[in-house]
Design a protein around this motif. Structure first.
Motif, short mmCIF file in Angstrom:
data_model
loop_
_atom_site.label_atom_id
_atom_site.label_comp_id
_atom_site.label_asym_id
_atom_site.label_seq_id
_atom_site.Cartn_x
_atom_site.Cartn_y
_atom_site.Cartn_z
N MET A 68 1.04 -1.23 0.03
CA MET A 68 0.06 0.10 -0.04
C MET A 68 0.80 1.29 -0.14
SD MET A 68 -3.04 -0.87 -0.20
CE MET A 68 -4.20 0.55 0.36
N VAL A 69 2.20 1.15 0.76
CA VAL A 69 2.90 2.29 0.70
C VAL A 69 3.33 2.60 -0.68
CG1 VAL A 69 5.19 3.34 1.48
CG2 VAL A 69 3.49 2.24 3.10
N LEU A 70 3.83 1.66 -1.39
CA LEU A 70 4.48 1.43 -2.55
C LEU A 70 3.28 2.05 -3.53
CD1 LEU A 70 6.85 1.15 -4.32
CD2 LEU A 70 6.11 -1.03 -4.47
N LEU A 71 2.09 1.47 -3.35
CA LEU A 71 0.80 2.02 -4.41
C LEU A 71 0.80 3.50 -4.16
CD1 LEU A 71 -1.01 0.30 -6.08
CD2 LEU A 71 -2.70 0.51 -4.33
N GLY A 72 0.89 4.03 -2.67
CA GLY A 72 0.51 5.58 -2.59
C GLY A 72 1.71 6.11 -3.38
N ALA A 73 2.84 5.85 -3.36
CA ALA A 73 4.10 6.53 -3.96
C ALA A 73 4.05 6.58 -5.31
CB ALA A 73 5.57 5.81 -3.65
N SER A 74 3.65 5.32 -5.77
CA SER A 74 3.48 5.25 -7.51
C SER A 74 2.42 6.51 -8.00
CB SER A 74 3.07 3.89 -7.93
OG SER A 74 1.55 3.68 -7.58
N SER A 75 1.38 6.53 -6.95
CA SER A 75 0.28 7.51 -7.47
C SER A 75 0.87 8.91 -7.74
CB SER A 75 -0.76 7.55 -6.26
OG SER A 75 -1.99 8.62 -6.63
N ALA A 76 1.90 9.31 -6.57
CA ALA A 76 2.49 10.60 -6.61
C ALA A 76 3.51 10.82 -7.88
CB ALA A 76 3.40 10.66 -5.47
N LEU A 77 4.01 9.62 -8.20
CA LEU A 77 5.04 9.44 -9.47
C LEU A 77 4.18 9.79 -10.61
CD1 LEU A 77 7.48 6.84 -8.33
CD2 LEU A 77 7.93 8.99 -8.55
N LEU A 78 3.03 9.36 -10.70
CA LEU A 78 2.22 9.32 -11.84
C LEU A 78 1.47 10.76 -12.26
CD1 LEU A 78 0.98 5.83 -11.84
CD2 LEU A 78 1.83 6.57 -13.72
N LEU A 79 0.76 11.20 -10.79
CA LEU A 79 0.05 12.35 -10.99
C LEU A 79 0.61 13.51 -10.84
CD1 LEU A 79 -3.08 10.81 -8.72
CD2 LEU A 79 -2.84 10.95 -11.37
N THR A 80 1.52 13.74 -10.01
CA THR A 80 2.34 15.27 -9.68
C THR A 80 2.89 15.75 -10.97
OG1 THR A 80 2.80 14.47 -7.53
CG2 THR A 80 3.93 16.30 -8.57
N PRO A 81 3.62 14.93 -11.76
CA PRO A 81 3.98 15.31 -13.12
C PRO A 81 2.94 15.57 -14.12
CG PRO A 81 5.35 13.53 -12.36
CD PRO A 81 4.34 13.53 -11.60
N SER A 82 2.10 14.74 -14.26
CA SER A 82 0.91 14.94 -14.91
C SER A 82 0.00 16.25 -14.64
CB SER A 82 -0.24 13.44 -14.91
OG SER A 82 0.55 12.43 -15.20
#
Length: 397
Positions: A303-317
């Motif tokens: 779940m922690v990795l899932l949350g981090a992945s969301s930031a990596l995808l959405l912040t640049p977008s």
């Protein structure tokens, strides 16, 4: 959202607009978060099966997409105040219907009402900021308002778990109804008149036509789908308490909030392809880990990795989509965020549908593997055509 001859503010100051808009977005996502650990465990939902649970969760985003399309016309004709009040009514109805606990069809009605409320409120809130805030300060205000979305998602699940443990399954929704009353009072008191946008003259389709925008949309869809996909199926799979489930989702969102400023700090210097590509790998890995986990610490790590992945995808977008708006013809900021919201809602709808049907057909572990494969494929397609740098020359000719 343009009516050039109308007064730009309608008596509502930029500060009031930001407060009302932030509160509206926070309340909407708070209710969404409150539902995460509760709805999948209600008897009416459990009896309907995993696929039906996925449909129930996806119906929110589907209704939000439809409402978003109509909300723009309502804002054009009447200004943001009317859809803000429509959204308030839908949210109040949804929370009270959720509190009944079923049957399934009634919960579906509540979920659709919640989605309509969200679509109206999101568009109206962002347009209210655009209508009252000068262009040079608008991006900052939009960022503040959008950050309250993450805050609502963070607070909702653990708060719901705590309330259920002490006061029963209806308590989170009764609490949400009380929050909606306060939010509604702010919408009524602080929004004076019907301010309308005067300088954003294009919509989301104009932004979508800019080369590279479709890839950004795919990245947003994946970023929204990775977390929403586990929402309807993980609580039933774990068979843990509502508080435990709420804390797990809170852990994921906390990881996302922690990663967001870190990614944001370097987003101008690092290639968006690197960030989004890393997010795709992290999301796929997280889903596989969650699917194969035998211990709670393994699920927590996933779940922690899932949350981090969301930031990596959405912040640049988020940064990229606003730049795409400046490159559209004519330029638009409101159209950028409208496109972002539609893509985000698409991910919220697609994730639960994918995992809900996959769990019913193949089981939880296989469903997570399928979701990882599908989302990784979409993510790779996005990375391949993303802009290489935020510093690429802008040509509006």
């Amino acid at each position: 959202m343009t009516v050039p001859h109308d007064p730009p503010t309608g008596g509502t100051t930029p500060a009031r607009a930001l407060v009302v808009s932030s509160a509206a977005l926070f309340t909407d996502m708070l209710v969404h978060g409150l539902a995460v650990p509760v709805l999948p465990r209600l008897p009416a939902v459990v009896g309907a099966g995993s696929a039906a649970t996925g449909v129930l969760f996806a119906s929110y985003a589907a209704a939000m997409i439809v409402a978003t399309l109509f909300a723009g016309r309502v804002v054009d004709r009447h200004g943001p105040r009317t859809p803000l009040l429509i959204g308030l009514g839908g949210l109040a109805a949804a929370t009270l219907l959720f509190a009944t606990g079923g049957p399934y069809w009634l919960l579906m009605v509540a979920r659709l009402a919640q989605g309509i409320a969200g679509g109206m409120s999101w568009v109206a809130a962002l347009c209210l900021i655009a209508a009252t805030t000068p262009m040079e300060k608008r991006g900052q205000s939009m960022g503040v308002a959008l950050s309250t979305i993450t805050l609502g998602v963070l607070v909702g699940p653990p708060l719901a778990g705590l309330l259920v443990e002490h006061f029963g399954t209806a308590s989170p929704f009764l609490f949400a109804a009380a929050v909606a009353v306060v939010d509604g009072a702010m919408r009524i008191i602080l929004v004076k008149g019907s301010p309308r946008v005067t300088d954003d003259v294009a919509g989301p389709l104009a932004v979508l036509r800019v080369p590279g925008s479709f890839s950004i949309v795919l990245a947003v869809v994946v970023g929204a789908a990775v977390l929403s996909g586990v929402e309807p199926v993980l609580p039933v799979h774990l068979k843990a308490s509502s508080l435990t489930v709420g804390l797990l989702f809170g852990l994921a969102v906390l990881a996302s909030i922690t990663a967001n400023p870190i990614v944001g700090r370097f987003v101008a210097a690092v290639s968006p392809r690197l960030f989004v590509g890393s997010g795709v790998v992290a999301a796929a890995t997280a889903l596989v880990v969650i699917g194969a986990a035998d211990e709670m610490w393994q699920t927590s790590a996933g779940m922690v990795l899932l949350g981090a992945s969301s930031a990596l995808l959405l912040t640049p977008s988020t940064t990229l989509i606003s730049q795409q708006g400046s490159r559209s013809v004519p330029p638009t900021l409101g159209g950028s965020f409208a496109l972002y919201n539609l893509a985000y809602a698409g991910g919220l709808a697609g994730g639960p549908l994918l995992t809900g049907f996959a769990v019913q057909r193949a089981g939880f572990a296989a469903a997570m593997a399928v979701a990882a494969t599908v989302l990784a494929g979409l993510g790779i397609a996005a990375v391949a055509r993303l802009p290489r740098s935020l510093r690429e020359p802008v040509d509006l000719a």
